[in-house]
Design an enzyme around this catalytic site. Structure first.
Site, PDB file in Angstrom:
ATOM      1  N   ASP A 334       0.856  -1.180   0.000  1.00  0.00           N
ATOM      2  CA  ASP A 334       0.000   0.000   0.000  1.00  0.00           C
ATOM      3  C   ASP A 334       0.890   1.226   0.000  1.00  0.00           C
ATOM      4  O   ASP A 334       1.527   1.558   1.000  1.00  0.00           O
ATOM      5  CB  ASP A 334      -0.894  -0.015   1.239  1.00  0.00           C
ATOM      6  N   SER A 384       0.109 -11.307  -0.225  1.00  0.00           N
ATOM      7  CA  SER A 384      -0.454 -10.045   0.242  1.00  0.00           C
ATOM      8  C   SER A 384      -0.650 -10.123   1.746  1.00  0.00           C
ATOM      9  O   SER A 384      -1.281 -11.055   2.248  1.00  0.00           O
ATOM     10  CB  SER A 384      -1.793  -9.761  -0.449  1.00  0.00           C
ATOM     11  N   ASN A 385      -0.074  -9.158   2.468  1.00  0.00           N
ATOM     12  CA  ASN A 385      -0.164  -9.147   3.926  1.00  0.00           C
ATOM     13  C   ASN A 385      -1.269  -8.187   4.363  1.00  0.00           C
ATOM     14  O   ASN A 385      -1.017  -7.029   4.706  1.00  0.00           O
ATOM     15  CB  ASN A 385       1.180  -8.748   4.533  1.00  0.00           C
ATOM     16  N   ILE A 411      -2.058 -11.820  13.052  1.00  0.00           N
ATOM     17  CA  ILE A 411      -1.784 -12.878  14.030  1.00  0.00           C
ATOM     18  C   ILE A 411      -2.533 -12.537  15.308  1.00  0.00           C
ATOM     19  O   ILE A 411      -2.384 -11.439  15.861  1.00  0.00           O
ATOM     20  CB  ILE A 411      -0.272 -13.003  14.284  1.00  0.00           C
ATOM     21  N   HIS A 437      -8.104 -21.828 -11.804  1.00  0.00           N
ATOM     22  CA  HIS A 437      -8.686 -23.179 -11.850  1.00  0.00           C
ATOM     23  C   HIS A 437      -8.545 -23.825 -13.222  1.00  0.00           C
ATOM     24  O   HIS A 437      -8.852 -25.007 -13.391  1.00  0.00           O
ATOM     25  CB  HIS A 437     -10.163 -23.112 -11.460  1.00  0.00           C
ATOM     26  N   ASP A 441      -5.709 -27.525  -9.751  1.00  0.00           N
ATOM     27  CA  ASP A 441      -6.882 -28.110  -9.103  1.00  0.00           C
ATOM     28  C   ASP A 441      -6.822 -27.873  -7.600  1.00  0.00           C
ATOM     29  O   ASP A 441      -5.799 -27.445  -7.044  1.00  0.00           O
ATOM     30  CB  ASP A 441      -7.008 -29.600  -9.426  1.00  0.00           C
TER      31      ASP A 441
END
Length: 467
Positions: A334, A384-385, A411, A437, A441
């Site tokens: 960001d 992505s955190n 966390i 997809h 799979d």
């Protein structure tokens, strides 16, 4: 002479008939006086008087006519006040019409299913003679009530014509005591109002009068001054989409056309939290700020070794699958310019401290807006955190032409059961994966996630795979 005798006999015969009639009438009168102590029921004992027309009142809400659904009386029947006469139906409600007079039904103006006009006679009622002296006043009073304009959604018509199950005797008691039967709770079968119900209502009303219980008017809340919402608080402005944002529009539009699926799991990072604290001082001595993210990135690289399809890419028509040897793992950031995804090149050849150092460099450049094209291109897999801001779950969007992306949440210290069924404090994190997809799979992404999870839950196992 013969004509005179004829006149004489005619006069004699007439006089005899009149005398006989007089004697019979006198005898009947004496007989009636002798037996006056006995009680007989004769229909002629009820004397009828004025005939009044009972008009269909204004129902309100623009209704000018109703349909007669059922008659409860017929011509010649005796009715008392509040007795049901008929049921009518408009396009909004069905209402039972009740009598406002005591008397006999002389005429019905409509048949069943006929249309009755508002303001025209519904029935004619011949009042009892004892009521005829006050019949004009009674008729005027009733007509004034029925002709009163409607108020709100329901008119006075509905208040007078509410259908109540009870007997004429109960209605009479209610009328004498000025009780609205609609306010009385019936305890009889099907809600029928009994005499006991009316008496109980009277007792409650008397008790309220004695105790002086009154209904307080509603307290009006203070009115707030009206706000002038017509005055704008600022000026509208138009900003063209350009630069990084324009590239993001193009990339995300393409990414959302990819058929994908998501997979989520929970990870216990208690051991990693303890290990990070031990490594923190070592990293600071080298001038490196270490977080959990370098461990996540390195664990992903180790898992990509076992599942190289996660590190692949496809062409626009999805006709070719390209397996990448380099693990160029992108990190969603960001920045003041918006969302950017620079990547760390060749993570498979870097240590955790080296990954942390490179991550710090990219963060500094991102804050300054100095990321170059090499930092932003060539990615093979992304993380992505969202936990850095405070999120727990997310559904990340694949950065085409990559085929997978992961999002880690914050966390949290949460209670969990240990092997002995004791509640213990554990550090828990959620992870969400999104995969293309068309080429990946569900079983593959699940196994990849389990391997990545095992490295983080037991960081020591990563030592066995480091090069």
């Amino acid at each position: 002479m013969q004509k005179k005798w004829s006149i004489f006999f005619l006069c004699t015969s007439t006089w005899s008939s009149l005398a006989l009639s007089k004697r019979i009438a006198t005898k009947c009168s004496y007989s009636h006086l002798r037996k006056s102590h006995q009680r007989y029921f004769f229909s002629s004992t009820i004397h009828l008087g004025q005939v009044v027309s009972f008009n269909l009142s204004d129902i309100g809400e623009g209704i000018s006519e109703v349909t007669v659904k059922e008659w409860y009386i017929k011509e010649g029947d005796k009715v008392n006040q509040f007795d049901s006469i008929c049921e009518v139906q408009s396009d909004k409600a069905s209402v039972t019409i009740t009598s406002r007079f005591d008397g006999h039904i002389k005429k019905l103006y409509y048949e069943v299913d006929d249309t009755a006009k508002v303001g025209l006679p519904l029935v004619d009622i011949e009042l009892f003679e004892e009521d005829s002296s006050s019949s004009d006043e009674q008729v005027d009073q009733v007509q004034d009530q029925l002709a009163a304009p409607a108020g709100g959604a329901q008119s006075e018509f509905f208040k007078l014509a509410d259908k109540v199950l009870t007997t004429p005797a109960v209605r009479k008691i209610a009328a004498e005591n000025n009780i609205k039967l609609i306010e009385v709770l019936g305890t009889g079968k099907d809600g029928r109002i009994l005499k006991e119900d009316v008496y109980a209502y009277l007792e409650k009303r008397k008790l309220k009068e004695v105790e002086g219980i009154t209904t307080l008017p509603p307290v009006e809340s203070p009115k707030m001054p009206a706000l002038d919402i017509t005055v704008p608080v600022g000026k509208d402005r138009t900003e063209p989409i350009k630069g990084y944002k324009k590239a993001m529009v193009k990339t995300m539009t393409k990414s959302l056309s990819i058929p994908c699926f998501s997979y989520c799991d929970e990870i216990d990072l208690t051991n990693l939290v303890q290990m990070k604290e031990k490594f923190k001082s070592i990293a600071e001595e080298k001038g490196i700020k270490i977080s959990f993210m370098p461990f996540f990135i390195k664990a992903a690289s180790l898992a990509l070794m076992e599942y190289p399809i996660i590190n692949a890419s496809v062409d626009e028509k999805c006709e070719n699958l390209f397996y990448k040897s380099s693990h160029n793992i992108g990190i969603a950031m960001d920045t003041p310019q918006g969302l950017l995804v620079p990547n760390i090149k060749n993570v498979q050849n870097l240590s955790i401290l080296q990954v942390a150092s490179e991550l710090n460099r990219l963060h500094d450049l991102g804050r300054k807006g100095s990321l170059n094209a090499n930092d932003l291109s060539g990615g093979t897999f992304s993380l992505s955190n969202i936990g850095a801001i405070g999120g727990t779950y997310a559904r990340p969007v694949i950065l085409s032409p990559e085929v997978a992306i992961g999002a880690v949440g914050k966390i949290q210290a949460l209670p969990r059961f240990d092997q002995n069924d004791h509640v213990v404090k554990r550090h828990i994190m959620q992870v969400s994966w999104t995969a293309d997809h068309r080429v990946i799979d569900g079983a593959t992404i699940c196994r990849f996630s389990n391997l990545w999870k095992s490295y983080l839950e037991d960081p020591a196992t990563m030592l066995l795979h480091l090069r």
